[in-house]
Design a protein around this motif. Structure first.
Motif, PDB file in Angstrom:
ATOM      1  N   TYR A  23     -21.981 -30.271 -20.650  1.00  0.00           N
ATOM      2  CA  TYR A  23     -20.705 -30.233 -19.947  1.00  0.00           C
ATOM      3  C   TYR A  23     -20.794 -29.290 -18.758  1.00  0.00           C
ATOM      4  O   TYR A  23     -21.459 -28.264 -18.821  1.00  0.00           O
ATOM      5  N   GLY A  25     -17.925 -27.779 -15.562  1.00  0.00           N
ATOM      6  CA  GLY A  25     -16.545 -27.840 -15.099  1.00  0.00           C
ATOM      7  C   GLY A  25     -15.809 -26.606 -15.554  1.00  0.00           C
ATOM      8  O   GLY A  25     -16.274 -25.899 -16.449  1.00  0.00           O
ATOM      9  N   LYS A  26     -14.680 -26.339 -14.917  1.00  0.00           N
ATOM     10  CA  LYS A  26     -13.919 -25.161 -15.335  1.00  0.00           C
ATOM     11  C   LYS A  26     -12.435 -25.418 -15.169  1.00  0.00           C
ATOM     12  O   LYS A  26     -12.020 -26.307 -14.419  1.00  0.00           O
ATOM     13  N   TYR A  56     -22.350 -26.046 -22.779  1.00  0.00           N
ATOM     14  CA  TYR A  56     -21.302 -25.978 -21.773  1.00  0.00           C
ATOM     15  C   TYR A  56     -21.772 -25.015 -20.692  1.00  0.00           C
ATOM     16  O   TYR A  56     -21.985 -23.840 -20.957  1.00  0.00           O
ATOM     17  N   TYR A  60     -19.406 -23.479 -13.214  1.00  0.00           N
ATOM     18  CA  TYR A  60     -19.830 -24.699 -12.531  1.00  0.00           C
ATOM     19  C   TYR A  60     -19.637 -24.545 -11.024  1.00  0.00           C
ATOM     20  O   TYR A  60     -18.545 -24.270 -10.541  1.00  0.00           O
ATOM     21  N   ALA A  65     -24.065 -28.040 -10.184  1.00  0.00           N
ATOM     22  CA  ALA A  65     -23.749 -29.456 -10.011  1.00  0.00           C
ATOM     23  C   ALA A  65     -24.982 -30.223  -9.539  1.00  0.00           C
ATOM     24  O   ALA A  65     -25.255 -31.336  -9.987  1.00  0.00           O
ATOM     25  N   ASN A  77     -17.703 -39.837 -17.597  1.00  0.00           N
ATOM     26  CA  ASN A  77     -16.457 -39.331 -17.007  1.00  0.00           C
ATOM     27  C   ASN A  77     -15.291 -39.972 -17.755  1.00  0.00           C
ATOM     28  O   ASN A  77     -15.179 -41.190 -17.825  1.00  0.00           O
ATOM     29  N   GLU A  84      -7.537 -39.731 -12.189  1.00  0.00           N
ATOM     30  CA  GLU A  84      -8.778 -39.406 -11.477  1.00  0.00           C
ATOM     31  C   GLU A  84      -8.548 -39.602  -9.988  1.00  0.00           C
ATOM     32  O   GLU A  84      -8.285 -40.708  -9.533  1.00  0.00           O
ATOM     33  N   SER A  89     -18.253 -36.760  -8.310  1.00  0.00           N
ATOM     34  CA  SER A  89     -19.481 -36.363  -8.997  1.00  0.00           C
ATOM     35  C   SER A  89     -20.246 -37.585  -9.508  1.00  0.00           C
ATOM     36  O   SER A  89     -21.481 -37.567  -9.529  1.00  0.00           O
TER      37      SER A  89
END
Ligand code: PLP
Length: 189
Positions: A23, A25-26, A56, A60, A65, A77, A84, A89
């Protein structure tokens, strides 16, 4: 979505082939919903720790990335439709020959050619998300299509990787984005 049935995920990994999940992302500090989702990922990771490794990646950013978009086998995703905004990405992944497995929202409504550039979670783009159908579709595609192909038919998988570059990466460029902004927004009047 991926962890909505951890027993099912564990049995897929055990029966069909090993699986690992990364994973990135934040959540914004004030986004309580987002933070609680990340806590749920950690809890699930802990439950699955003996069968499905889950990591995780903290903080990010573009450096991480870049590693993620270039290094993974499938870009997953799972937004809630129709939230969305775009899904940039997944486009970055396609540029690196990484097919998407994604809910039909954002760019994937146009970019998905089923079984050619990747796979759709669920089968219609009009409706709002229908969580139970999408969850079933996600597990079924992993179990019957994607993992068996990855391990059993690597040439076919590589063909999909090349199609992601040929069909998605050649089209979803910043050049195309700018010219569409000019044509459809800035100069439209
Ligand atoms: C690409 C990228 C994003 C955007 O991700 P989406 O999946 O399109 O929302 C966010 N942060 C970083 C660091 C990125 O490289």
């Amino acid at each position: 979505m991926l962890f909505s049935d951890v027993d099912r995920l564990r049995s897929i990994a055990g029966q069909v082939g090993p699986l690992q999940v990364i994973y990135g992302g934040k959540a914004h500090p004030k986004d309580e919903g987002g933070k609680s989702l990340i806590r749920h990922v950690f809890q699930s990771a802990n439950i699955l720790r003996d069968t499905v490794p889950v990591v995780y990646l903290k903080e990010y950013d573009m450096t991480i990335a870049k590693l993620l978009c270039t290094g993974v086998d499938v870009w997953l995703n799972t937004p809630q439709k129709p939230q969305e905004a775009s899904g940039t990405s997944g486009m970055k992944a396609a540029l690196n020959g990484v097919p998407s497995l994604s809910v039909l929202d954002g760019w994937w409504i146009e970019g998905c050619v089923e079984g050619v550039t990747g796979w759709a979670i669920g089968d219609s783009w009009e409706a709002e998300s229908s969580p139970s159908k999408e969850i079933a579709s996600l597990y079924e595609k992993l179990k019957y299509l994607i993992i068996p192909m990855f391990y059993g038919r690597p040439n076919q998988f590589a063909h999909i990787m090349r199609s992601a570059i040929a069909l998605n990466a050649s089209f979803y460029t910043a050049q195309r984005m700018m010219s569409q902004y000019l044509q459809n927004a800035y100069f439209a009047a």
